[in-house]
Design a protein around this motif. Structure first.
Motif, PDB file in Angstrom:
ATOM      1  N   ASN A  77       0.542  -1.495   0.112  1.00 65.53           N
ATOM      2  CA  ASN A  77      -0.039  -0.194   0.209  1.00 65.53           C
ATOM      3  C   ASN A  77       1.022   1.249  -0.138  1.00 65.53           C
ATOM      4  OD1 ASN A  77       1.095  -0.174   2.336  1.00 65.53           O
ATOM      5  ND2 ASN A  77      -0.915   0.588   3.373  1.00 65.53           N
ATOM      6  N   GLN A  78       2.208   1.212  -0.038  1.00 60.26           N
ATOM      7  CA  GLN A  78       3.021   1.730  -0.260  1.00 60.26           C
ATOM      8  C   GLN A  78       3.962   2.531  -1.780  1.00 60.26           C
ATOM      9  OE1 GLN A  78       6.036   1.019   2.258  1.00 60.26           O
ATOM     10  NE2 GLN A  78       5.120   2.780   4.027  1.00 60.26           N
ATOM     11  N   ILE A  79       3.974   4.135  -2.046  1.00 54.07           N
ATOM     12  CA  ILE A  79       4.546   4.731  -3.405  1.00 54.07           C
ATOM     13  C   ILE A  79       5.087   5.033  -3.375  1.00 54.07           C
ATOM     14  CG2 ILE A  79       2.725   6.155  -3.487  1.00 54.07           C
ATOM     15  CD1 ILE A  79       2.677   4.868  -7.342  1.00 54.07           C
ATOM     16  N   ALA A  80       6.457   5.162  -4.211  1.00 57.11           N
ATOM     17  CA  ALA A  80       7.411   6.090  -4.247  1.00 57.11           C
ATOM     18  C   ALA A  80       7.154   7.385  -5.227  1.00 57.11           C
ATOM     19  CB  ALA A  80       8.882   6.066  -3.866  1.00 57.11           C
ATOM     20  N   LEU A  81       7.116   8.298  -5.169  1.00 59.84           N
ATOM     21  CA  LEU A  81       6.709   9.115  -6.479  1.00 59.84           C
ATOM     22  C   LEU A  81       8.726  10.507  -6.686  1.00 59.84           C
ATOM     23  CD1 LEU A  81       3.792  10.631  -5.789  1.00 59.84           C
ATOM     24  CD2 LEU A  81       4.135   8.506  -7.137  1.00 59.84           C
ATOM     25  N   SER A  82       8.592  10.798  -8.053  1.00 56.44           N
ATOM     26  CA  SER A  82       9.616  11.417  -8.313  1.00 56.44           C
ATOM     27  C   SER A  82       9.348  12.727  -8.166  1.00 56.44           C
ATOM     28  CB  SER A  82      10.005  11.415  -9.740  1.00 56.44           C
ATOM     29  OG  SER A  82       9.073  12.353 -10.281  1.00 56.44           O
ATOM     30  N   SER A  83      10.625  13.417  -7.595  1.00 59.17           N
ATOM     31  CA  SER A  83       9.572  14.930  -7.348  1.00 59.17           C
ATOM     32  C   SER A  83       8.942  16.010  -8.404  1.00 59.17           C
ATOM     33  CB  SER A  83      10.915  15.612  -6.391  1.00 59.17           C
ATOM     34  OG  SER A  83      12.000  15.142  -5.300  1.00 59.17           O
ATOM     35  N   GLN A  84       9.539  15.595  -9.094  1.00 61.28           N
ATOM     36  CA  GLN A  84       8.834  16.367 -10.061  1.00 61.28           C
ATOM     37  C   GLN A  84       7.310  15.736 -10.600  1.00 61.28           C
ATOM     38  OE1 GLN A  84      10.024  15.290 -14.623  1.00 61.28           O
ATOM     39  NE2 GLN A  84       8.677  17.249 -15.430  1.00 61.28           N
ATOM     40  N   LEU A  85       6.417  14.159 -10.048  1.00 60.45           N
ATOM     41  CA  LEU A  85       5.681  14.076 -10.266  1.00 60.45           C
ATOM     42  C   LEU A  85       4.809  14.377  -8.839  1.00 60.45           C
ATOM     43  CD1 LEU A  85       3.157  12.329 -11.311  1.00 60.45           C
ATOM     44  CD2 LEU A  85       4.644  10.167  -9.985  1.00 60.45           C
ATOM     45  N   ALA A  86       5.237  14.210  -7.549  1.00 60.64           N
ATOM     46  CA  ALA A  86       4.870  14.591  -6.399  1.00 60.64           C
ATOM     47  C   ALA A  86       3.765  15.778  -6.488  1.00 60.64           C
ATOM     48  CB  ALA A  86       5.858  14.570  -5.416  1.00 60.64           C
ATOM     49  N   GLU A  87       4.953  17.106  -7.085  1.00 61.00           N
ATOM     50  CA  GLU A  87       4.730  18.671  -7.864  1.00 61.00           C
ATOM     51  C   GLU A  87       3.562  18.992  -8.730  1.00 61.00           C
ATOM     52  OE1 GLU A  87       6.923  22.609  -9.243  1.00 61.00           O
ATOM     53  OE2 GLU A  87       7.902  20.797  -8.949  1.00 61.00           O
ATOM     54  N   ARG A  88       3.814  18.183  -9.365  1.00 60.90           N
ATOM     55  CA  ARG A  88       2.693  17.980 -10.622  1.00 60.90           C
ATOM     56  C   ARG A  88       0.965  17.771  -9.814  1.00 60.90           C
ATOM     57  NH1 ARG A  88       3.669  15.648 -16.066  1.00 60.90           N
ATOM     58  NH2 ARG A  88       1.622  16.440 -17.003  1.00 60.90           N
ATOM     59  N   LEU A  89       2.014  16.397  -8.871  1.00 63.82           N
ATOM     60  CA  LEU A  89       0.133  15.801  -8.657  1.00 63.82           C
ATOM     61  C   LEU A  89      -0.671  16.594  -7.111  1.00 63.82           C
ATOM     62  CD1 LEU A  89       0.564  11.873  -8.807  1.00 63.82           C
ATOM     63  CD2 LEU A  89      -1.070  13.169 -10.163  1.00 63.82           C
ATOM     64  N   GLY A  90       0.923  17.413  -6.425  1.00 66.11           N
ATOM     65  CA  GLY A  90       0.406  18.176  -5.256  1.00 66.11           C
ATOM     66  C   GLY A  90       0.780  17.674  -4.401  1.00 66.11           C
ATOM     67  N   VAL A  91       0.834  16.134  -3.817  1.00 66.61           N
ATOM     68  CA  VAL A  91       1.581  15.772  -2.961  1.00 66.61           C
ATOM     69  C   VAL A  91       2.751  15.920  -2.655  1.00 66.61           C
ATOM     70  CG1 VAL A  91      -0.801  14.941  -3.764  1.00 66.61           C
ATOM     71  CG2 VAL A  91       1.353  13.776  -4.317  1.00 66.61           C
ATOM     72  N   ARG A  92       2.645  15.048  -1.212  1.00 63.80           N
ATOM     73  CA  ARG A  92       3.930  15.789   0.191  1.00 63.80           C
ATOM     74  C   ARG A  92       4.124  13.769   0.251  1.00 63.80           C
ATOM     75  NH1 ARG A  92       3.569  20.787   3.640  1.00 63.80           N
ATOM     76  NH2 ARG A  92       2.522  19.288   4.084  1.00 63.80           N
ATOM     77  N   VAL A  93       5.195  13.506   1.283  1.00 58.73           N
ATOM     78  CA  VAL A  93       5.077  12.685   2.263  1.00 58.73           C
ATOM     79  C   VAL A  93       4.018  12.458   2.745  1.00 58.73           C
ATOM     80  CG1 VAL A  93       7.330  10.911   3.093  1.00 58.73           C
ATOM     81  CG2 VAL A  93       7.733  12.358   0.771  1.00 58.73           C
ATOM     82  N   GLY A  94       3.698  11.013   2.955  1.00 61.82           N
ATOM     83  CA  GLY A  94       2.259  11.070   3.816  1.00 61.82           C
ATOM     84  C   GLY A  94       0.588  10.750   3.226  1.00 61.82           C
ATOM     85  N   ASP A  95       0.887  11.430   1.899  1.00 58.87           N
ATOM     86  CA  ASP A  95      -0.446  11.982   0.987  1.00 58.87           C
ATOM     87  C   ASP A  95      -0.747  10.751   0.441  1.00 58.87           C
ATOM     88  OD1 ASP A  95      -0.107  14.299   2.051  1.00 58.87           O
ATOM     89  OD2 ASP A  95      -0.365  15.203   0.210  1.00 58.87           O
ATOM     90  N   SER A  96      -1.963  10.666   0.126  1.00 61.48           N
ATOM     91  CA  SER A  96      -2.352   9.467  -0.471  1.00 61.48           C
ATOM     92  C   SER A  96      -3.055   9.305  -2.088  1.00 61.48           C
ATOM     93  CB  SER A  96      -3.773   9.032   0.556  1.00 61.48           C
ATOM     94  OG  SER A  96      -4.586   7.624  -0.463  1.00 61.48           O
ATOM     95  N   VAL A  97      -2.730   8.698  -3.346  1.00 64.26           N
ATOM     96  CA  VAL A  97      -2.578   8.823  -3.897  1.00 64.26           C
ATOM     97  C   VAL A  97      -3.425   7.589  -4.705  1.00 64.26           C
ATOM     98  CG1 VAL A  97      -0.739  10.071  -5.006  1.00 64.26           C
ATOM     99  CG2 VAL A  97      -0.682   8.118  -4.685  1.00 64.26           C
ATOM    100  N   ASP A  98      -4.309   7.957  -5.492  1.00 63.73           N
ATOM    101  CA  ASP A  98      -5.030   6.775  -6.318  1.00 63.73           C
ATOM    102  C   ASP A  98      -4.302   6.493  -7.493  1.00 63.73           C
ATOM    103  OD1 ASP A  98      -8.305   5.668  -6.436  1.00 63.73           O
ATOM    104  OD2 ASP A  98      -7.116   5.727  -8.525  1.00 63.73           O
ATOM    105  N   VAL A  99      -4.328   4.880  -7.577  1.00 58.90           N
ATOM    106  CA  VAL A  99      -3.269   4.332  -8.553  1.00 58.90           C
ATOM    107  C   VAL A  99      -4.274   2.733  -8.948  1.00 58.90           C
ATOM    108  CG1 VAL A  99      -1.319   2.818  -8.894  1.00 58.90           C
ATOM    109  CG2 VAL A  99      -1.126   4.129  -7.133  1.00 58.90           C
ATOM    110  N   GLY A 100      -4.849   3.437  -9.909  1.00 56.44           N
ATOM    111  CA  GLY A 100      -5.771   2.284 -10.721  1.00 56.44           C
ATOM    112  C   GLY A 100      -7.001   1.780  -9.854  1.00 56.44           C
TER     113      GLY A 100
END
Length: 837
Positions: A130-153
């Motif tokens: 249930n964890q995922i790491a994002l590139s800094s550029q992707l995290a910025e585009r999605l507007g999320v930070r470490v600890g936030d939740s994202v939807d994957v499929g």
């Protein structure tokens, strides 16, 4: 000779500015294309090779033998002597969404520390499913930070960390734990890579690794998914694998480079015309010097060599300036695409060719003006207007030749309207080739025959401008005093504007025609259906969930919506029907192709079935045989029956189908985003004409903006020609302007006169270019539709905002082009100007 040329440039820099600008823009465009494409393809190649950048050996398998799993291949490689670590490089493209947006991302399994190509920026690598790491550029585009939740499929995952991956606008990177791909490790191997770490020289271990893996891979004599070279097993060192990735990307970018070079060639052609006009100005400014040199004994060839030496020097300076300008433009473009992360790449051979080409173009453009200036008698010095007899003879010859080009071109264009198509017909006899050749011949006739009709166009425009007073009437007369120069200036604008209008009309016509055909073929703007169209019993029972129906309520830009209920059925005939829904009166609010009522013995089928087709449906323990009627509104395995028939076949109806009518097909951006996010959870399937129309419009608009921007360089160069023409006119008419001033004409009136001349020259070129471009755009799309055997009626279209914008830009630029010549003409005192010569 070159020393004298250098002195001339140094002591009279004002004379060469226009020439340098024209050369610099032409060569700068070419250099920008070369540097930007080379930088981008190197960056893309290095980015794609990142996954193998830390590996000593890379093993690529297109197809493993039946029953062989990825884990078995990993174990076989690990047993090879000298291998320290072997790991499968696993990944997939996944949609990752936040509350604000969704981004399609290349997701990898976190590699072993030995093979990791990017360090952590913050947080930790994912270790749980249930964890995922994002590139800094992707995290910025999605507007999320470490600890936030994202939807994957459709699954919520927690961001465990961010990484310092190379930035790019083309692909984003994310990392999942190995548990996310555990199932893939147990499946048969198809198209997969392994990364290998070895002791010593990797090349010495290649054969041993190949021997270990070869028995697990499908042989060449078996059915396979072999690569382009026919191999199922490819083993190379890490360095060789990275080089191959760069070469693969290079080939893909070459197509784009050649396309951009075509636009560069157009800009260079326009520049050639303008540089020739500019040299005419330079020689006109030095008519006293030429006459004096000839009078004291200099031969025409000596004077020509001196001027050609100046052309070489100007070409060298302009080309050098163009290379600097092009590098700056390439840097700006690469910064936008984030390719500068890897640094600029310079194709030195291409840049050297472009530098030499700039010099060659300048010399070629200078030859004709130099010949004209040095073949006349010394006392004539430089009188560019030919005698009436010379003009008449030249006009007759030109009319015959250009008329022949236009007539042959028109014949080919007419032939393309009914040219044969289909199997067995050569492409060379087809409509596209005929239309293209016809358009080229007509364009040649128009451009080289401009001197025959541009004066007439200017005279007609002069009658309109003459209504506003004596000064505009005088300006109208001045524009046709030198027909050749006026025609050359207008020809540059005709070429540049004509190409832009051709693309605009072609794009608008294609868009209008395609969208009309889409609307006829798919009359429903948006269709949302239960995924699988109820192809299984589970789908039929679930249908479209209430949660998804609630999401549809929040979708904007919707004027009407119809929700149809039904369920799964089976068909026993050749007709494939998996889901039926009941006819609903609300369907008529979406499209009128659906009947208002339907008998219990009738069924609406997708359009591929013929009217009267018999179909037997089974469901809920009941069997019915119905007569089919095809409908454009249906697709897949969906069918529409009467409410009574649906209740007979489906025990527990559930929402299976939603139709929506859009308020504005131009404003589908937000709607597309909402529907796209709904479809990513796999519960619903989204289609419809609005989706297709939006994608087509977006692609065509992007292409139109790009091509218009590229051809805008040619327009810019052409407008420089307007300023040059006015400059020459001011020089030739200095005594006339002084006489007008002495007779009472104010400085402001003199400036207005030159402004009107600039407007007339600019409008003449834009007008003819627009008419020719509209015809060529229509002819091109007409020939493409016929070549493709598309029977849809063509809908002529024109992009009025862009076309009117082009005219407005031309008018404004022509006005600005008259400022410096007008200031020069007005600043000279009458007594000084009358005293000359």
């Amino acid at each position: 000779m070159f020393r004298d040329a250098a002195k001339e440039v140094r002591y009279h820099p004002g004379r060469i500015i226009a020439t340098l600008v024209a050369i610099a823009i032409s060569i700068g465009f070419m250099a920008a294309v070369s540097v930007f494409i080379t930088t981008q393809q190197d960056a893309m190649g290095k980015g794609m090779a990142l996954t193998t950048s830390r590996a000593d050996i890379v093993v690529h398998i297109n197809q493993g033998k039946r029953g062989v799993t990825g884990q078995q291949i990993t174990e076989a490689i690990a047993k090879v002597p000298g291998v320290k670590l072997a790991e499968r490089s696993s990944g997939n493209y996944l949609p990752i969404g936040s509350e604000t947006r969704t981004v399609h991302t290349q997701a990898f399994v976190v590699p072993d520390e030995r093979f990791r190509w990017a360090p952590l920026a913050e947080g930790a690598w994912p270790t749980a499913a249930n964890q995922i790491a994002l590139s800094s550029q992707l995290a910025e585009r999605l507007g999320v930070r470490v600890g936030d939740s994202v939807d994957v499929g459709g699954q919520p995952l927690t961001v465990s960390g961010t990484t310092d991956d190379a930035p790019s606008i083309f692909f984003q990177v994310a990392y999942l734990s190995g548990t996310a791909f555990e199932a893939a490790a147990r499946e048969q191997v198809n198209y997969a890579d392994w990364l290998v770490d070895v002791d010593g020289d990797p090349a010495a271990t290649l054969d041993q690794v190949r021997s270990a893996v070869a028995p697990l891979v499908v042989g060449p004599d078996e059915q396979s998914y072999a690569g382009e070279d026919g191999k199922n097993l490819e083993i190379s060192t890490g360095k060789d694998a990275q080089s191959a990735s760069v070469k693969e990307v290079t080939g893909e970018f070459d197509v784009m480079k050649y396309m951009l070079w075509a636009f560069s060639a157009i800009a260079a052609l326009v520049g050639l015309i303008i540089i020739a006009n500019t040299f005419t100005i330079l020689l006109a400014q030095r008519r006293r010097q030429i006459g004096l040199l000839r009078a004291v004994g200099a031969t025409g060839s000596q004077v020509r060599r001196r001027f050609l030496a100046e052309a070489v020097l100007l070409g060298t300076l302009g080309s050098a300036l163009g290379l600097v300008l092009g590098t700056g433009m390439a840097w700006a473009g690469a910064t936008f695409t984030r390719a500068t992360y890897w640094g600029l790449s310079f194709p030195w051979t291409e840049l050297a060719v472009e530098f030499a080409l700039g010099i060659l173009l300048t010399v070629l453009a200078a030859i004709l003006p130099a010949l004209r200036a040095t073949r006349v008698a010394p006392l004539e010095a430089l009188q560019p207007v030919a005698t009436s007899e010379q003009q008449r003879r030249a006009s007759v010859v030109r009319a015959i030749i250009c008329g022949a080009f236009v007539l042959v071109g028109a014949g080919l264009a007419w032939y393309s309207l009914d040219a044969p198509v289909g199997d067995g017909v050569s492409v060379l006899r087809g409509p596209i080739v005929s239309a293209l050749l016809g358009a080229i011949l007509i364009a040649i006739g128009v451009l080289f025959g401009a001197v025959l009709f541009i004066p007439t166009v200017l005279r007609l425009m002069g009658k309109v401008f003459g209504l506003f007073g004596a000064t505009p009437r005088l300006a109208a007369i001045n524009t046709v005093r030198n027909p050749k120069r006026a025609a050359a200036t207008a020809s540059a604008l005709i070429l540049a504007c004509g190409l832009i209008i051709t693309l605009q009309v072609g794009s608008a016509t294609a868009e209008k025609t395609v969208l009309k055909e889409i609307a006829n073929t798919y009359p429903v703007d948006v269709t949302v259906a239960a995924n699988g169209f109820g192809s299984t019993e589970k789908d039929a029972q679930t249908g479209i969930s209430q949660q998804n129906l609630d999401k549809l309520d929040s979708v904007g830009n919707v004027t009407a919506r119809a929700t149809m209920s039904g369920g799964a059925v089976t068909s026993t005939d050749a007709v494939h029907v998996s889901t039926v829904v009941a006819l609903d009166p609300q369907m008529r609010r979406i499209t009128d192709v659906v009947p208002s009522s339907l008998g219990d013995d009738r069924v609406l089928l997708p359009k591929q079935y013929k009217a009267g087709t018999k179909v037997t449906l089974k469901g809920n323990g009941q069997t019915v045989t119905l007569t089919g009627t095809p409908s454009k509104a249906l697709e897949g395995g969906m069918a529409v029956v009467s409410p009574d028939t649906m209740r007979k076949l489906v025990a527990k109806p559930s929402p299976q189908l939603v139709w929506m009518k859009m308020a504005d097909l131009e404003d589908m951006g937000t709607t597309m985003t909402q529907l796209d996010r709904m479809s990513q959870n796999g519960e619903v399937w989204v289609s419809g004409s609005a989706m297709n129309a939006f994608m087509i419009k977006r692609v065509l608009n992007i292409l139109m903006m790009i091509t218009t921007g590229l051809l805008g360089v040619a327009v810019l160069i052409a407008l420089i020609g307007v300023s040059n023409t006015l400059g020459l006119s001011v020089i030739e008419r200095s005594r006339e302007s002084a006489l007008l001033r002495a007779l009472g004409m104010q400085k402001g009136s003199l400036r207005v006169m030159l402004l009107v001349e600039a407007l007339m020259l600019g409008l003449a070129g834009v007008l003819v270019g627009t008419l020719a471009g509209a015809f060529f755009g229509w002819l091109g799309i007409r020939s493409v539709l016929r070549q493709a055997s598309i029977e849809a009626p063509m809908q002529f279209g024109i992009n009025w905002p862009m076309t009117l914008g082009l005219i407005a830009i031309a008018v404004l630029s022509a006005s600005l082009a008259s400022v410096l010549p007008g200031r020069r003409a007005a600043s000279a005192t009458p007594t000084e100007a009358l005293a000359e010569e």
